[in-house]
Design an enzyme around this catalytic site. Structure first.
Site, PDB file in Angstrom:
ATOM      1  N   GLY A 103       0.810  -1.214   0.000  1.00  0.00           N
ATOM      2  CA  GLY A 103       0.000   0.000   0.000  1.00  0.00           C
ATOM      3  C   GLY A 103       0.842   1.262   0.000  1.00  0.00           C
ATOM      4  O   GLY A 103       0.332   2.346  -0.254  1.00  0.00           O
ATOM      5  N   LYS A 104       2.118   1.123   0.359  1.00  0.00           N
ATOM      6  CA  LYS A 104       3.022   2.274   0.456  1.00  0.00           C
ATOM      7  C   LYS A 104       2.362   3.403   1.233  1.00  0.00           C
ATOM      8  O   LYS A 104       2.497   4.576   0.904  1.00  0.00           O
ATOM      9  CB  LYS A 104       3.490   2.716  -0.934  1.00  0.00           C
ATOM     10  CG  LYS A 104       4.270   1.623  -1.671  1.00  0.00           C
ATOM     11  CD  LYS A 104       4.843   2.053  -3.000  1.00  0.00           C
ATOM     12  CE  LYS A 104       5.701   0.981  -3.655  1.00  0.00           C
ATOM     13  NZ  LYS A 104       5.036  -0.293  -3.976  1.00  0.00           N
ATOM     14  N   ARG A 105       1.646   3.040   2.301  1.00  0.00           N
ATOM     15  CA  ARG A 105       0.922   4.021   3.101  1.00  0.00           C
ATOM     16  C   ARG A 105       1.900   4.908   3.859  1.00  0.00           C
ATOM     17  O   ARG A 105       3.026   4.501   4.180  1.00  0.00           O
ATOM     18  CB  ARG A 105      -0.031   3.321   4.066  1.00  0.00           C
ATOM     19  CG  ARG A 105      -1.137   2.513   3.374  1.00  0.00           C
ATOM     20  CD  ARG A 105      -1.938   3.362   2.408  1.00  0.00           C
ATOM     21  NE  ARG A 105      -3.192   2.743   2.012  1.00  0.00           N
ATOM     22  CZ  ARG A 105      -3.512   2.389   0.767  1.00  0.00           C
ATOM     23  NH1 ARG A 105      -2.656   2.558  -0.221  1.00  0.00           N
ATOM     24  NH2 ARG A 105      -4.697   1.875   0.497  1.00  0.00           N
TER      25      ARG A 105
END
Lengths: 307, 307
Positions: A103-105
């Site tokens: 998600g590369k949050r």
């Protein structure tokens, strides 16, 4: 990270299958069945990707230790796609797979904590703790510094989860910022790499690797080797194998002397294997499994075994 | 960015209300009604935040030009929360509000394109283009370089949307990486600021600002002023006002000589105004509106009007 490492050792396979389903990868019999139920809608498309994933997971579960669904390919189908993401994660876990949610949050403080709850922890509703997406690991973007990473760590500890922070990404323009050198002589990516060692220092497991891993692209083998030496407690998630151009030789420097230290991802080459080899639609999952086996064997030959 | 700037000029208000709903901010009568329908579940919680948002949007629509839902606070309630996010965006737009989806999304190539479709564009299902979340602007994280930003630009142009890239964030540790100086004497945040000017140079609108804005925190007024001068075509989204410590004087340097160039966000101070002033639960939205008016007036007094 111990659960992932154990799965790698058990299956003798340091690779992860990326579940990045585009509609164009999905056999028409699956799409037609989904549209017959839900129409040519976001719901219909989400059902098609979910059924595609179920077939892939069934075929891959005995081969790979982990799968990595990429959130963007679910989010583009709206909340209906996010529902398919949740169902995919749950099904993969039931089949014994470790799930890395890509998600590369990133955010700060209580907002980052909300992402941590969404993807690794539980959300409290009137005193009851309820898991939402509940993957086993989450990719995160470290641009905001420690305020964006530290909120994840207690949840990782409590629920035996891990994160992978972007360090050196696989794309051609990753050097635009990441390769620049600071006044102290260290590149941006190496600086974040050191921070990963620092963020992870309280959570090292029995193989020496912490709960804070790093994303380092297969397309930059020199940096992979340099970072492997510099970051002895940081496990690597290595994208960029296959369709993006990285090969087995390129990823070899990511591994330590025990054949551990990294897991290599391929998505497109596995999901579209049936199209590439001209297999019958019904054999899409079988073709994916064969591609995953080839990838495993190529990398295992290069690293010479896992201890 | 013209649509946002016109909304700011019409309402004479350069502020945006952050819709970051935590359950603890929500009056019990709304929570009880939601749980009565759906139980104390993720679905019940998502219904509570949606009803809370509907009330806020009704009360704020005449005051603020824009709202900014933060994805993390929806994602923590799973796909049910993402369904509430979509409904929130749609309702706010129906009420004439510009919606900035705060997702800080980031990836590369076709994956970033999938995020662009999810949040700003449309997703194709068998030849039909269907919008998913469809906000008016999206926040993005630029750590991956141009490969992470350029996929957004055609979709922004085609559908009259904008993005805001993180440049200098409002958190205490933002300097850990962003303030570091490269060998060329430029900081990381200033380097990304220059890239924003570059990424936006084909999309400047009638007020001189492009579709590529920047996130610059209210908590760093010196950098705000420095960046305002250095980036004449980059519109700023300024978080950190209110609960995070930034005041009207701190954000003044973000504006140009016409009182344009920036929109200032407050979330917690608006959403929890009813609790702070001890208002009756039923008056939560009224209290939010009063807080939003105070914020508008304080900032307008500082910048001396919008031309």
């Amino acid at each position: 990270m111990d659960r992932l490492i154990e799965a790698i050792r058990t299956k003798k396979n340091p690779t992860v299958a990326g579940l990045d389903p585009k509609l164009s990868y999905i056999p028409s019999f699956l799409r037609k069945a989904a549209y017959a139920k839900y129409g040519e809608t976001l719901e219909g498309a989400a059902e098609a990707i979910l059924q595609f994933n179920y077939g892939l997971i069934d075929a891959l579960a005995a081969i790979v230790p982990a799968v990595k669904p990429q959130c963007a390919y679910y989010e583009q189908f709206g909340w209906q796609g996010m529902r398919a993401l949740e169902a995919t994660i749950r099904y993969a876990q039931q089949k014994g797979l470790y799930v890395i949610t890509d998600g590369k949050r990133n955010d700060i403080g209580t907002t980052m904590e909300a992402y941590a709850k969404a993807h690794l922890g539980t959300t409290e509703v009137e005193g009851t703790q309820i898991p939402a997406f509940d993957g086993d690991a989450l990719t995160v973007n470290p641009y905001l510094g420690s305020d964006g990473i530290r909120p994840l760590l207690p949840i990782c500890k409590e629920r035996d989860k891990s994160i992978f922070a972007l360090v050196k990404t696989s794309n051609p323009s990753s050097g635009e910022l990441q390769d620049r050198t600071f006044a102290d002589g260290k590149t941006l990516y190496a600086t974040i790499g050191s921070l990963c060692e620092d963020w992870g220092k309280e959570s090292r497991g029995q193989y020496g690797y912490s709960r804070v891993g790093a994303v380092v692209g297969a397309t930059y083998p020199t940096q992979l080797g340099e970072l492997r030496k510099a970051l002895p407690h940081t496990f690597f998630l290595v994208p960029g194998y296959g369709a993006q151009g990285g090969g087995a030789k390129d990823v070899a420097p990511a591994f330590d002397q025990h054949g551990l230290g990294a897991i290599v991802n391929a998505s497109r080459s596995i999901l579209t294997a049936w199209q590439k080899v001209g297999a019958a639609e019904q054999d899409y999952a079988k073709a994916a499994a064969e591609e995953a086996i080839q990838m495993r064997d190529a990398i295992m030959a290069e690293i010479g075994g896992i201890q």
